[in-house]
Scaffold this motif. Sequence first.
Motif, PDB file in Angstrom:
ATOM      1  N   PHE A  93       0.868  -1.172   0.000  1.00 30.50           N
ATOM      2  CA  PHE A  93       0.000   0.000   0.000  1.00 30.50           C
ATOM      3  C   PHE A  93       0.906   1.223   0.000  1.00 30.50           C
ATOM      4  O   PHE A  93       1.766   1.362   0.875  1.00 30.50           O
ATOM      5  CB  PHE A  93      -0.918   0.007   1.219  1.00 30.50           C
ATOM      6  N   PHE A  94       0.732   2.120  -0.982  1.00 24.70           N
ATOM      7  CA  PHE A  94       1.621   3.279  -1.111  1.00 24.70           C
ATOM      8  C   PHE A  94       0.799   4.556  -1.044  1.00 24.70           C
ATOM      9  O   PHE A  94      -0.141   4.753  -1.823  1.00 24.70           O
ATOM     10  CB  PHE A  94       2.381   3.227  -2.432  1.00 24.70           C
ATOM     11  N   THR A  95       1.173   5.406  -0.116  1.00 23.08           N
ATOM     12  CA  THR A  95       0.541   6.717   0.036  1.00 23.08           C
ATOM     13  C   THR A  95       1.481   7.765  -0.542  1.00 23.08           C
ATOM     14  O   THR A  95       2.485   8.141   0.086  1.00 23.08           O
ATOM     15  CB  THR A  95       0.244   7.029   1.514  1.00 23.08           C
ATOM     16  N   ALA A  96       1.137   8.236  -1.733  1.00 22.45           N
ATOM     17  CA  ALA A  96       2.024   9.164  -2.431  1.00 22.45           C
ATOM     18  C   ALA A  96       2.151  10.491  -1.691  1.00 22.45           C
ATOM     19  O   ALA A  96       3.195  11.166  -1.767  1.00 22.45           O
ATOM     20  CB  ALA A  96       1.506   9.391  -3.848  1.00 22.45           C
ATOM     21  N   ASP A  97       1.116  10.883  -0.972  1.00 25.12           N
ATOM     22  CA  ASP A  97       1.164  12.161  -0.255  1.00 25.12           C
ATOM     23  C   ASP A  97       2.231  12.166   0.836  1.00 25.12           C
ATOM     24  O   ASP A  97       2.725  13.233   1.229  1.00 25.12           O
ATOM     25  CB  ASP A  97      -0.202  12.451   0.381  1.00 25.12           C
ATOM     26  N   ILE A 233      -4.206  -8.031   1.073  1.00 25.00           N
ATOM     27  CA  ILE A 233      -4.695  -7.097   0.060  1.00 25.00           C
ATOM     28  C   ILE A 233      -6.135  -6.677   0.352  1.00 25.00           C
ATOM     29  O   ILE A 233      -6.925  -7.468   0.897  1.00 25.00           O
ATOM     30  CB  ILE A 233      -4.577  -7.726  -1.347  1.00 25.00           C
ATOM     31  N   GLU A 234      -6.445  -5.455   0.007  1.00 23.69           N
ATOM     32  CA  GLU A 234      -7.737  -4.787   0.200  1.00 23.69           C
ATOM     33  C   GLU A 234      -7.953  -4.306   1.624  1.00 23.69           C
ATOM     34  O   GLU A 234      -8.971  -3.656   1.901  1.00 23.69           O
ATOM     35  CB  GLU A 234      -8.926  -5.673  -0.228  1.00 23.69           C
ATOM     36  N   ASN A 235      -7.030  -4.607   2.547  1.00 18.96           N
ATOM     37  CA  ASN A 235      -7.106  -4.039   3.888  1.00 18.96           C
ATOM     38  C   ASN A 235      -6.458  -2.657   3.877  1.00 18.96           C
ATOM     39  O   ASN A 235      -5.234  -2.544   3.715  1.00 18.96           O
ATOM     40  CB  ASN A 235      -6.401  -4.932   4.909  1.00 18.96           C
ATOM     41  N   GLN A 242      -8.176   5.917   0.966  1.00 22.15           N
ATOM     42  CA  GLN A 242      -8.237   5.528  -0.445  1.00 22.15           C
ATOM     43  C   GLN A 242      -7.503   4.204  -0.647  1.00 22.15           C
ATOM     44  O   GLN A 242      -6.584   3.864   0.104  1.00 22.15           O
ATOM     45  CB  GLN A 242      -7.590   6.590  -1.354  1.00 22.15           C
ATOM     46  N   ALA A 243      -7.921   3.492  -1.686  1.00 16.25           N
ATOM     47  CA  ALA A 243      -7.209   2.273  -2.096  1.00 16.25           C
ATOM     48  C   ALA A 243      -7.381   2.135  -3.604  1.00 16.25           C
ATOM     49  O   ALA A 243      -8.103   1.272  -4.105  1.00 16.25           O
ATOM     50  CB  ALA A 243      -7.746   1.048  -1.365  1.00 16.25           C
ATOM     51  N   ARG A 244      -6.710   3.018  -4.325  1.00 14.78           N
ATOM     52  CA  ARG A 244      -6.834   3.048  -5.782  1.00 14.78           C
ATOM     53  C   ARG A 244      -5.823   2.109  -6.430  1.00 14.78           C
ATOM     54  O   ARG A 244      -4.833   1.710  -5.801  1.00 14.78           O
ATOM     55  CB  ARG A 244      -6.630   4.481  -6.294  1.00 14.78           C
TER      56      ARG A 244
END
Length: 678
Positions: A93-97, A233-235, A242-244
Amino acid sequence: MKQGTMDLERLLANAQAAVAPPPVARKIWEIRTEEQLYAKLRDPIVADTNRYGQKIDLIELTEGARPVGRSMYINENPAVGHNPNRNKQHGFFFTADNCIGCHACEAACAEKNETPAHFAFRSVGYVEGGSFPDYKRMNISMACNHCDDPVCLKGCPTAAYTKHAEYGAVLQDPDTCFGCGYCTWVCPYNAPQLDPVKGQVSKCNMCVDRLEVNLKPACVAACVGNALDFGVIENIPEGREQARVEIPGFPSPEITRPNIRFQQIKELPDVMKRTDSMPVKYHKDDKGRYRSAIDQKKGRTAHWNLKRLSSRENPLVLFTLAAQTAAGAFALPFLAAQAGVDGFVAFAQSAVYAPLAMLDLMLIAFGLFMSTMHLGKPKRFYRGFNNLRHSPVSREGLGIAIFIGALGLHIAFSVAANSSFRALFASVVGIDADVLIGAVTAGRIASAFGYLAVVASAAGLYYMNRCYRIKARPFWDHWQVSSAFTGSMLSLGSLLAGSVLVATLAASGRSYDTAALVCAALLTLGLVIEGVGHIVHARDMSRAEHEGGASYYIQTTTFGKTFVLRNALFAVNVVRLGHRRRHRHRHERHRPRAVLRARDPDDDAGRVLLAQQGIRGACTRHRPGEPAAGWRGAAAPLSLSHETVPTRLSRDAAPGRPKQGPTLSEGRSPYSASGVLT
């Protein structure tokens, strides 16, 4: 019955695993006493399916085909981890912000996996946009996404990749890999890394040794900005909303269905640009999604860059052209002779047919040698057949291998059936060749292997085409690949076969007109097919806004002058062939009917007309038991006595004196309306 047997085997395996004593093994991963909470896995609740509708529980997904609690033998360690979600699909899971571009994840990955400095399993890139003072950058950290549909697994010819029921990890065995690098072509994320020093590929292994003891991968544990996270995945991690599956610069998730999810909430400029050499930028559409577009960073100036045309893929170029040429050069004379086409039958019965087939054999052998030398570990070439179930590379190799084997046997039995070679064998060895094998039997066996060689070469060329139809490479994923390969096979094959065939028939005094016409027609057809493919491909890529359009931009600028030169030479060849065919057609149309009829060895009237008009080189009528000589190659012109000349020809020339040509009296034609000599 089969399902019951599988269930019984699964139950037995689970029972044995339950009652078996725990193996004596060292610890999979040494947990540090100061390990922080953020580095530990915690997934108390797990969804049933992912967003694509696929089961997250991989044991259920495989319908129990994989036993629970089996060892992964990490570093040859038989110990089994105690992760409660061991058989669930995990992902990043990657949070670009949150990413600040510090590259701590890269450093941790390199330290953990001891990767050399010239490649990395994880890398951080960025796109940027806007203008001062509102200038923004978005970082993205990328590694293997352990996809639901891993194209690297399906493409690898050695079957070095495995999608494990443990964590859903796609793992690659460098020791099985022979370094062809095809997985680096098909992966849209550049996850597999080819080590040119060791000659093998390796990639992110999801740190499964850490997962076995409930620790997150090293890159996640090292992230200082809490941008990377990991779990089932999906958690969605705590504090995220968000989970795009899309983010600017990320390839289409439909290619592989990757197990990575993104969050990017902060407002970005309408246009984001890449900072590397790839001429691509990203425009925001009405729905807020970023779509790729061509970024003409270096203008439209065309260059030569001849040195940059050479790469490590040169051996594959030679293999491709050699295979296509050999396939076409063999199929043309063989199939035409089997169909009874004039000229090809005589050539197939000549002593030169086998040497031409041997030339085809040497050509494809050279191509295979170059392809093998392209491998990082050439001595392990035999592993290329390990993945016939999925890999087009394996199927291509099998088709070419059968082709070369069948071609060799075809040559052997063709030689055994040839009268010249049989006579030579009898004179050298002193025994009749019929003692070993009859000519008719050898001919039939040769035909059977010839058909097998044609079918195998067609299959090999089909899967050669499939090797380049890669969704991750839109510049290649076009039917122009098929037209280029088919055109090369027809043009190069007919050029090679036609050169040998026409020269052989001309030297032996046989008619080669039909054979030359067939070869020229196929040569022209091949160039036209390839040319049409190039035109349509250029049109489609010039309009495209994806990476294929970017590649076309590079082709027409960085290599623009060489691109124009290739197209110009191609067009000149097509025009010249068309001009020669039209000229030949006009020549044939205006040639006196006597010449056309005299080519028929059974047309006596035409031969008479040919002799009357002073045209030398007429053919003699073929009789059974005599070699059939073409009209162009007769040893001497047909001679007629003075009395055989019809009275309508003038008697100006004295008997026995050679005429320069016929002279018609009273302007009357020697032909009747039906074309028969009157």
